[in-house]
Design a protein around this motif. Sequence first.
Motif, mmCIF file in Angstrom:
data_model
loop_
_atom_site.group_PDB
_atom_site.id
_atom_site.type_symbol
_atom_site.label_atom_id
_atom_site.label_comp_id
_atom_site.label_asym_id
_atom_site.label_seq_id
_atom_site.Cartn_x
_atom_site.Cartn_y
_atom_site.Cartn_z
ATOM 1 N N GLN A 77 0.840 -1.190 0.000
ATOM 2 C CA GLN A 77 0.000 0.000 0.000
ATOM 3 C C GLN A 77 0.880 1.246 0.000
ATOM 4 O OE1 GLN A 77 -0.226 -2.534 2.141
ATOM 5 N NE2 GLN A 77 -2.317 -2.918 2.795
ATOM 6 N N GLU A 78 0.365 2.317 -0.559
ATOM 7 C CA GLU A 78 1.144 3.549 -0.691
ATOM 8 C C GLU A 78 1.761 3.986 0.641
ATOM 9 O OE1 GLU A 78 0.753 8.058 -2.526
ATOM 10 O OE2 GLU A 78 -1.019 6.779 -2.438
ATOM 11 N N SER A 79 0.999 3.890 1.718
ATOM 12 C CA SER A 79 1.482 4.333 3.027
ATOM 13 C C SER A 79 2.627 3.462 3.559
ATOM 14 C CB SER A 79 0.337 4.339 4.042
ATOM 15 O OG SER A 79 -0.180 3.022 4.191
ATOM 16 N N LEU A 80 2.790 2.249 3.028
ATOM 17 C CA LEU A 80 3.832 1.337 3.506
ATOM 18 C C LEU A 80 5.101 1.357 2.655
ATOM 19 C CD1 LEU A 80 1.602 -1.760 4.344
ATOM 20 C CD2 LEU A 80 2.479 -0.022 5.915
ATOM 21 N N ARG A 81 5.000 1.844 1.415
ATOM 22 C CA ARG A 81 6.152 1.773 0.503
ATOM 23 C C ARG A 81 7.364 2.547 1.012
ATOM 24 N NH1 ARG A 81 2.816 3.504 -4.300
ATOM 25 N NH2 ARG A 81 1.082 2.116 -3.883
ATOM 26 N N SER A 82 7.139 3.620 1.740
ATOM 27 C CA SER A 82 8.273 4.395 2.266
ATOM 28 C C SER A 82 9.049 3.606 3.319
ATOM 29 C CB SER A 82 7.791 5.719 2.856
ATOM 30 O OG SER A 82 6.924 5.462 3.954
ATOM 31 N N LEU A 83 8.464 2.520 3.821
ATOM 32 C CA LEU A 83 9.123 1.690 4.830
ATOM 33 C C LEU A 83 9.888 0.512 4.223
ATOM 34 C CD1 LEU A 83 6.180 1.557 7.398
ATOM 35 C CD2 LEU A 83 8.140 3.119 7.383
ATOM 36 N N TRP A 84 9.755 0.295 2.912
ATOM 37 C CA TRP A 84 10.431 -0.840 2.280
ATOM 38 C C TRP A 84 11.920 -0.860 2.604
ATOM 39 C CZ3 TRP A 84 8.324 -1.167 -3.454
ATOM 40 C CH2 TRP A 84 6.993 -1.609 -3.429
ATOM 41 N N ASN A 85 12.546 0.328 2.622
ATOM 42 C CA ASN A 85 14.007 0.368 2.811
ATOM 43 C C ASN A 85 14.458 -0.195 4.158
ATOM 44 O OD1 ASN A 85 13.240 2.487 4.453
ATOM 45 N ND2 ASN A 85 14.433 4.035 3.356
ATOM 46 N N THR A 86 13.563 -0.311 5.119
ATOM 47 C CA THR A 86 13.953 -0.907 6.408
ATOM 48 C C THR A 86 14.219 -2.409 6.271
ATOM 49 O OG1 THR A 86 11.659 -1.276 7.091
ATOM 50 C CG2 THR A 86 12.663 0.822 7.728
ATOM 51 N N TYR A 87 13.809 -3.002 5.153
ATOM 52 C CA TYR A 87 14.014 -4.438 4.907
ATOM 53 C C TYR A 87 15.214 -4.724 3.996
ATOM 54 C CZ TYR A 87 9.283 -4.962 6.754
ATOM 55 O OH TYR A 87 8.172 -4.942 7.559
ATOM 56 N N TYR A 88 15.874 -3.700 3.476
ATOM 57 C CA TYR A 88 16.885 -3.884 2.425
ATOM 58 C C TYR A 88 18.193 -4.515 2.888
ATOM 59 C CZ TYR A 88 14.099 -0.772 -0.616
ATOM 60 O OH TYR A 88 13.124 -0.205 -1.375
ATOM 61 N N SER A 89 18.579 -4.316 4.124
ATOM 62 C CA SER A 89 19.877 -4.792 4.595
ATOM 63 C C SER A 89 20.054 -6.293 4.326
ATOM 64 C CB SER A 89 20.004 -4.510 6.093
ATOM 65 O OG SER A 89 21.262 -4.915 6.551
ATOM 66 N N ASN A 90 21.195 -6.649 3.731
ATOM 67 C CA ASN A 90 21.578 -8.047 3.415
ATOM 68 C C ASN A 90 20.668 -8.734 2.400
ATOM 69 O OD1 ASN A 90 23.770 -8.014 5.291
ATOM 70 N ND2 ASN A 90 22.264 -8.226 6.923
ATOM 71 N N THR A 91 19.886 -7.979 1.651
ATOM 72 C CA THR A 91 19.014 -8.568 0.630
ATOM 73 C C THR A 91 19.833 -8.965 -0.590
ATOM 74 O OG1 THR A 91 17.058 -7.361 1.354
ATOM 75 C CG2 THR A 91 17.078 -8.105 -0.942
ATOM 76 N N GLU A 92 19.669 -10.221 -1.020
ATOM 77 C CA GLU A 92 20.354 -10.704 -2.220
ATOM 78 C C GLU A 92 19.449 -10.716 -3.439
ATOM 79 O OE1 GLU A 92 22.996 -14.185 -1.914
ATOM 80 O OE2 GLU A 92 22.543 -14.092 0.233
#
Length: 180
Positions: free
Chosen positions: A71-86
């Motif tokens: 959802q639009e309101s959650l997309r700005s939080l995606w970057n909190t999941y990026y660490s160590n993503t392959e």
Amino acid sequence: MSVVLHQSDCLPPLLSEHKVIIVGLDNAGKTTILYQFLMNEVVHTSPTIGSNVEEIVVKNTHFLMWDIGGQESLRSLWNTYYSNTEFIILVVDSIDRERLSITKEELYRMLAHEDLRKAAVLIFANKQDMKGCMTAAEISKYLTLSSIKDHPWHIQSCCALTGEGLCQGLEWMTSRTGVR
């Protein structure tokens, strides 16, 4: 001559683990795809608030998959999941032509993020069973995937409801493990 075995000598080798984020706009089919991977069946879902995380094992390759709300309101939080993503799995709703420009913006924002500089990208062109859907080639052209030079990428037609195309996407990811 005696041989001393340590308990660790008798254990099977650890599976290699690879972090995957599953992203896309709301209603693209991210959660349905995740649970098709996990259980090979359709699970009725509601919009994801936050994330779902599941472990998927393919040919001794262990994927830790994070399905993140779109959802639009959650997309700005995606970057909190990026660490160590392959791996990034971007799920595109192949019938949602109006919002494809938003998907494109989100894709290039992710690819520019420092934590994702080494991530490979699998794009699932979902809902290929729907009348009037865009083909994977049309989506690829619109997203200008051919301009992505610093990330390995693959686009795969699929239908989350039937599972069609999902195995091919997982096979591509499995073939990319260990490639750096």
